[in-house]
Motif scaffolding. Structure first.
Motif, PDB file in Angstrom:
ATOM      1  N   ALA A 105       0.845  -1.193   0.000  1.00  0.00           N
ATOM      2  CA  ALA A 105       0.000   0.000   0.000  1.00  0.00           C
ATOM      3  C   ALA A 105       0.880   1.243   0.000  1.00  0.00           C
ATOM      4  CB  ALA A 105      -0.894  -0.002   1.231  1.00  0.00           C
ATOM      5  N   GLY A 106       0.627   2.142  -0.936  1.00  0.00           N
ATOM      6  CA  GLY A 106       1.370   3.382  -1.005  1.00  0.00           C
ATOM      7  C   GLY A 106       2.797   3.239  -1.491  1.00  0.00           C
ATOM      8  N   GLN A 107       3.162   2.096  -2.019  1.00  0.00           N
ATOM      9  CA  GLN A 107       4.539   1.859  -2.430  1.00  0.00           C
ATOM     10  C   GLN A 107       4.830   2.571  -3.742  1.00  0.00           C
ATOM     11  OE1 GLN A 107       6.863   0.020  -0.650  1.00  0.00           O
ATOM     12  NE2 GLN A 107       8.265   0.932  -2.094  1.00  0.00           N
ATOM     13  N   GLY A 108       5.709   3.521  -3.696  1.00  0.00           N
ATOM     14  CA  GLY A 108       6.147   4.223  -4.887  1.00  0.00           C
ATOM     15  C   GLY A 108       7.604   3.888  -5.179  1.00  0.00           C
ATOM     16  N   TRP A 109       8.058   4.363  -6.317  1.00  0.00           N
ATOM     17  CA  TRP A 109       9.412   4.061  -6.772  1.00  0.00           C
ATOM     18  C   TRP A 109      10.102   5.329  -7.235  1.00  0.00           C
ATOM     19  CZ3 TRP A 109      11.425  -0.861  -6.509  1.00  0.00           C
ATOM     20  CH2 TRP A 109      10.514  -1.875  -6.178  1.00  0.00           C
ATOM     21  N   ILE A 110      11.421   5.262  -7.272  1.00  0.00           N
ATOM     22  CA  ILE A 110      12.233   6.336  -7.823  1.00  0.00           C
ATOM     23  C   ILE A 110      13.075   5.751  -8.937  1.00  0.00           C
ATOM     24  CG2 ILE A 110      14.066   8.007  -7.366  1.00  0.00           C
ATOM     25  CD1 ILE A 110      12.973   8.174  -4.494  1.00  0.00           C
ATOM     26  N   LYS A 111      13.107   6.465 -10.049  1.00  0.00           N
ATOM     27  CA  LYS A 111      13.883   6.075 -11.219  1.00  0.00           C
ATOM     28  C   LYS A 111      15.029   7.072 -11.367  1.00  0.00           C
ATOM     29  CE  LYS A 111      11.381   5.662 -14.885  1.00  0.00           C
ATOM     30  NZ  LYS A 111      10.606   5.832 -16.128  1.00  0.00           N
ATOM     31  N   LEU A 112      16.254   6.569 -11.450  1.00  0.00           N
ATOM     32  CA  LEU A 112      17.414   7.405 -11.705  1.00  0.00           C
ATOM     33  C   LEU A 112      17.865   7.127 -13.129  1.00  0.00           C
ATOM     34  CD1 LEU A 112      17.580   6.286  -8.557  1.00  0.00           C
ATOM     35  CD2 LEU A 112      19.489   7.855  -8.558  1.00  0.00           C
ATOM     36  N   ILE A 113      17.789   8.147 -13.978  1.00  0.00           N
ATOM     37  CA  ILE A 113      18.113   7.989 -15.388  1.00  0.00           C
ATOM     38  C   ILE A 113      18.710   9.298 -15.913  1.00  0.00           C
ATOM     39  CG2 ILE A 113      15.736   8.522 -16.091  1.00  0.00           C
ATOM     40  CD1 ILE A 113      16.150   6.532 -18.414  1.00  0.00           C
ATOM     41  N   ARG A 114      19.815   9.174 -16.608  1.00  0.00           N
ATOM     42  CA  ARG A 114      20.525  10.327 -17.178  1.00  0.00           C
ATOM     43  C   ARG A 114      20.744  11.440 -16.149  1.00  0.00           C
ATOM     44  NH1 ARG A 114      17.130   8.384 -21.094  1.00  0.00           N
ATOM     45  NH2 ARG A 114      15.473   9.872 -20.667  1.00  0.00           N
ATOM     46  N   GLY A 115      21.131  11.056 -14.947  1.00  0.00           N
ATOM     47  CA  GLY A 115      21.443  12.023 -13.906  1.00  0.00           C
ATOM     48  C   GLY A 115      20.253  12.655 -13.211  1.00  0.00           C
ATOM     49  N   GLU A 116      19.046  12.219 -13.529  1.00  0.00           N
ATOM     50  CA  GLU A 116      17.840  12.772 -12.907  1.00  0.00           C
ATOM     51  C   GLU A 116      17.142  11.718 -12.064  1.00  0.00           C
ATOM     52  OE1 GLU A 116      15.170  14.575 -15.698  1.00  0.00           O
ATOM     53  OE2 GLU A 116      16.802  15.537 -16.799  1.00  0.00           O
ATOM     54  N   GLU A 117      16.384  12.194 -11.076  1.00  0.00           N
ATOM     55  CA  GLU A 117      15.574  11.319 -10.227  1.00  0.00           C
ATOM     56  C   GLU A 117      14.109  11.652 -10.444  1.00  0.00           C
ATOM     57  OE1 GLU A 117      16.762  11.452  -6.103  1.00  0.00           O
ATOM     58  OE2 GLU A 117      18.879  11.352  -6.653  1.00  0.00           O
ATOM     59  N   LYS A 118      13.305  10.613 -10.701  1.00  0.00           N
ATOM     60  CA  LYS A 118      11.883  10.809 -10.960  1.00  0.00           C
ATOM     61  C   LYS A 118      11.070   9.805 -10.159  1.00  0.00           C
ATOM     62  CE  LYS A 118      12.905  12.104 -15.718  1.00  0.00           C
ATOM     63  NZ  LYS A 118      12.720  11.798 -17.117  1.00  0.00           N
ATOM     64  N   SER A 119      10.000  10.267  -9.534  1.00  0.00           N
ATOM     65  CA  SER A 119       9.070   9.362  -8.844  1.00  0.00           C
ATOM     66  C   SER A 119       8.116   8.766  -9.867  1.00  0.00           C
ATOM     67  CB  SER A 119       8.269  10.121  -7.804  1.00  0.00           C
ATOM     68  OG  SER A 119       9.118  10.604  -6.798  1.00  0.00           O
ATOM     69  N   PHE A 120       7.721   7.510  -9.641  1.00  0.00           N
ATOM     70  CA  PHE A 120       6.776   6.842 -10.534  1.00  0.00           C
ATOM     71  C   PHE A 120       6.183   5.626  -9.835  1.00  0.00           C
ATOM     72  CE2 PHE A 120      10.442   4.269 -11.064  1.00  0.00           C
ATOM     73  CZ  PHE A 120      10.054   3.070 -11.622  1.00  0.00           C
ATOM     74  N   ILE A 121       5.149   5.072 -10.433  1.00  0.00           N
ATOM     75  CA  ILE A 121       4.545   3.836  -9.931  1.00  0.00           C
ATOM     76  C   ILE A 121       4.982   2.707 -10.877  1.00  0.00           C
ATOM     77  CG2 ILE A 121       2.375   2.610  -9.463  1.00  0.00           C
ATOM     78  CD1 ILE A 121       2.909   5.011  -7.613  1.00  0.00           C
TER      79      ILE A 121
END
Length: 123
Positions: A105-121
């Motif tokens: 429940a409420g589990q989100g993720w972070i993607k690190l790509i090309r030097g950037e960090e982005k939240s996503f599901i």
């Protein structure tokens, strides 16, 4: 202050075991190989480290069963891996907490790509 996670798991896109092991040897010290193959098992200072190729589509899993690393959280480790390996890295945006009836429940993720960090599901 962020508490140390008891274990760390990150996901690396199209990572090779040899490159990951070389990075960890530089970051932690010399790893001892226990098992190689589709799942590698390494040890360092009493800590078990597992690298599983193709854990999820194009992603390999890197799991530190006991967190005796220099990183407090999955995100700290992911940042170091992304900087060292240059590949896309994904990790949980928080520690795992089991909730009755819904384990993620409420589990989100972070993607690190090309030097950037982005939240996503990640489904």
């Amino acid at each position: 202050m962020t508490e140390r996670f008891p274990d760390i798991e990150i996901y690396l896109m199209k990572a090779e075991a040899a490159a990951v092991k070389n990075w960890l040897n530089s970051a932690l010290g010399e790893l001892t190989e226990i098992k190689s193959g589709a799942t590698c098992h390494w040890q360092f200072a009493g800590m078990d480290v597992f690298f599983t190729e193709q854990a999820e589509k194009n992603f390999s899993s890197l799991w530190f069963k006991q967190n005796q690393t220099p990183w407090l959280t999955d995100l700290d480790c992911a940042r170091a891996a992304h900087a060292a390996l240059g590949c896309e890295v994904r990790c949980s945006d928080s520690g795992w907490e089991e909730e009755e009836g819904d384990e993620q429940a409420g589990q989100g993720w972070i993607k690190l790509i090309r030097g950037e960090e982005k939240s996503f599901i990640w489904k």
